[in-house]
Design a protein around this motif. Structure first.
Motif, PDB file in Angstrom:
ATOM      1  N   VAL A   5       0.839  -1.188   0.000  1.00 33.34           N
ATOM      2  CA  VAL A   5       0.000   0.000   0.000  1.00 33.34           C
ATOM      3  C   VAL A   5       0.875   1.239   0.000  1.00 33.34           C
ATOM      4  O   VAL A   5       1.601   1.493   0.962  1.00 33.34           O
ATOM      5  CB  VAL A   5      -0.947   0.028   1.208  1.00 33.34           C
ATOM      6  CG1 VAL A   5      -1.814   1.279   1.159  1.00 33.34           C
ATOM      7  CG2 VAL A   5      -1.822  -1.215   1.231  1.00 33.34           C
ATOM      8  N   GLU A   6       0.789   2.001  -1.086  1.00 28.44           N
ATOM      9  CA  GLU A   6       1.554   3.239  -1.200  1.00 28.44           C
ATOM     10  C   GLU A   6       0.791   4.401  -0.578  1.00 28.44           C
ATOM     11  O   GLU A   6      -0.441   4.422  -0.579  1.00 28.44           O
ATOM     12  CB  GLU A   6       1.848   3.565  -2.674  1.00 28.44           C
ATOM     13  CG  GLU A   6       2.632   2.499  -3.420  1.00 28.44           C
ATOM     14  CD  GLU A   6       1.731   1.527  -4.148  1.00 28.44           C
ATOM     15  OE1 GLU A   6       2.214   0.877  -5.100  1.00 28.44           O
ATOM     16  OE2 GLU A   6       0.539   1.395  -3.779  1.00 28.44           O
ATOM     17  N   SER A   7       1.537   5.371  -0.093  1.00 31.07           N
ATOM     18  CA  SER A   7       0.947   6.582   0.444  1.00 31.07           C
ATOM     19  C   SER A   7       1.966   7.711   0.334  1.00 31.07           C
ATOM     20  O   SER A   7       3.135   7.481   0.050  1.00 31.07           O
ATOM     21  CB  SER A   7       0.506   6.401   1.894  1.00 31.07           C
ATOM     22  OG  SER A   7       1.614   6.120   2.731  1.00 31.07           O
ATOM     23  N   SER A  21       5.667   6.411   0.835  1.00 33.53           N
ATOM     24  CA  SER A  21       5.834   5.235   1.666  1.00 33.53           C
ATOM     25  C   SER A  21       5.109   4.066   1.039  1.00 33.53           C
ATOM     26  O   SER A  21       4.083   4.232   0.381  1.00 33.53           O
ATOM     27  CB  SER A  21       5.280   5.473   3.074  1.00 33.53           C
ATOM     28  OG  SER A  21       5.970   6.514   3.734  1.00 33.53           O
ATOM     29  N   CYS A  22       5.642   2.898   1.239  1.00 32.20           N
ATOM     30  CA  CYS A  22       5.009   1.667   0.785  1.00 32.20           C
ATOM     31  C   CYS A  22       5.030   0.691   1.942  1.00 32.20           C
ATOM     32  O   CYS A  22       6.097   0.202   2.333  1.00 32.20           O
ATOM     33  CB  CYS A  22       5.736   1.097  -0.429  1.00 32.20           C
ATOM     34  SG  CYS A  22       5.129  -0.517  -0.965  1.00 32.20           S
ATOM     35  N   ALA A  23       3.867   0.419   2.482  1.00 29.72           N
ATOM     36  CA  ALA A  23       3.740  -0.493   3.607  1.00 29.72           C
ATOM     37  C   ALA A  23       3.381  -1.881   3.105  1.00 29.72           C
ATOM     38  O   ALA A  23       2.457  -2.044   2.312  1.00 29.72           O
ATOM     39  CB  ALA A  23       2.675   0.008   4.576  1.00 29.72           C
ATOM     40  N   GLN A 116      -1.208  -0.518  -5.401  1.00 27.42           N
ATOM     41  CA  GLN A 116      -2.181   0.132  -6.273  1.00 27.42           C
ATOM     42  C   GLN A 116      -1.718   1.491  -6.772  1.00 27.42           C
ATOM     43  O   GLN A 116      -2.315   2.053  -7.688  1.00 27.42           O
ATOM     44  CB  GLN A 116      -3.516   0.280  -5.548  1.00 27.42           C
ATOM     45  CG  GLN A 116      -4.200  -1.049  -5.271  1.00 27.42           C
ATOM     46  CD  GLN A 116      -4.486  -1.808  -6.544  1.00 27.42           C
ATOM     47  OE1 GLN A 116      -5.168  -1.293  -7.451  1.00 27.42           O
ATOM     48  NE2 GLN A 116      -3.971  -3.029  -6.641  1.00 27.42           N
ATOM     49  N   GLY A 117      -0.673   2.013  -6.182  1.00 28.58           N
ATOM     50  CA  GLY A 117      -0.101   3.261  -6.634  1.00 28.58           C
ATOM     51  C   GLY A 117      -0.593   4.467  -5.855  1.00 28.58           C
ATOM     52  O   GLY A 117      -1.660   4.454  -5.254  1.00 28.58           O
ATOM     53  N   THR A 118       0.207   5.507  -5.883  1.00 28.00           N
ATOM     54  CA  THR A 118      -0.160   6.783  -5.289  1.00 28.00           C
ATOM     55  C   THR A 118       0.161   7.888  -6.288  1.00 28.00           C
ATOM     56  O   THR A 118       1.215   7.878  -6.921  1.00 28.00           O
ATOM     57  CB  THR A 118       0.560   7.009  -3.943  1.00 28.00           C
ATOM     58  OG1 THR A 118       0.093   8.216  -3.334  1.00 28.00           O
ATOM     59  CG2 THR A 118       2.076   7.079  -4.119  1.00 28.00           C
TER      60      THR A 118
END
Length: 124
Positions: A5-7, A21-23, A116-118
């Motif tokens: 999950v990117e943010s 960030s990518c969790a 999914q991308g940010t």
């Protein structure tokens, strides 16, 4: 399978900075090299940077070297992309991905799990 999950994306003016960030879910994060890709509007996905399992090795697209920095915190199951001196041409959806093959191969096909991308938008 692992969930990424990117943010951290958003709208920024040229010259500004963002840290993505990518969790990652699961407890095997540290056993995989990770990478960042991006897809500008109307273009194909392109490689940005990669980081080895421990974080000791990094690799960047030549055009981005010096402005972008990839890092990871295995204790937090997170990989980061620090982006400085952003330009309008950096506008893209940014994806993180897990390297499934080996360090010597960094094409899209070598990554087996994707977030999914940010969205990153850089205005003039």
């Amino acid at each position: 399978q692992v969930q990424l999950v990117e943010s951290g994306g958003g709208l920024v003016q040229a010259g500004g900075s963002l840290r993505l960030s990518c969790a990652a879910s699961g407890r095997t994060f540290s056993t995989y090299a990770m990478g960042w890709f991006r897809q500008p509007p109307g273009k194909e996905r392109e490689f940005v940077a990669a980081i080895s399992m421990s974080g000791s090795l990094t690799y960047y697209t030549d055009s981005l070297k010096g402005r972008f920095t990839i890092s990871r915190d295995n204790a937090k199951n997170t990989v980061y992309l620090q982006m400085n001196s952003l330009k309008p041409e950096d506008t893209a959806i940014y994806f993180c991905a897990r390297l499934a093959t080996n360090w010597g191969r960094k094409a899209s096909r070598d990554f087996d799990s994707w977030g999914q991308g940010t969205q990153v938008t850089v205005s003039s």
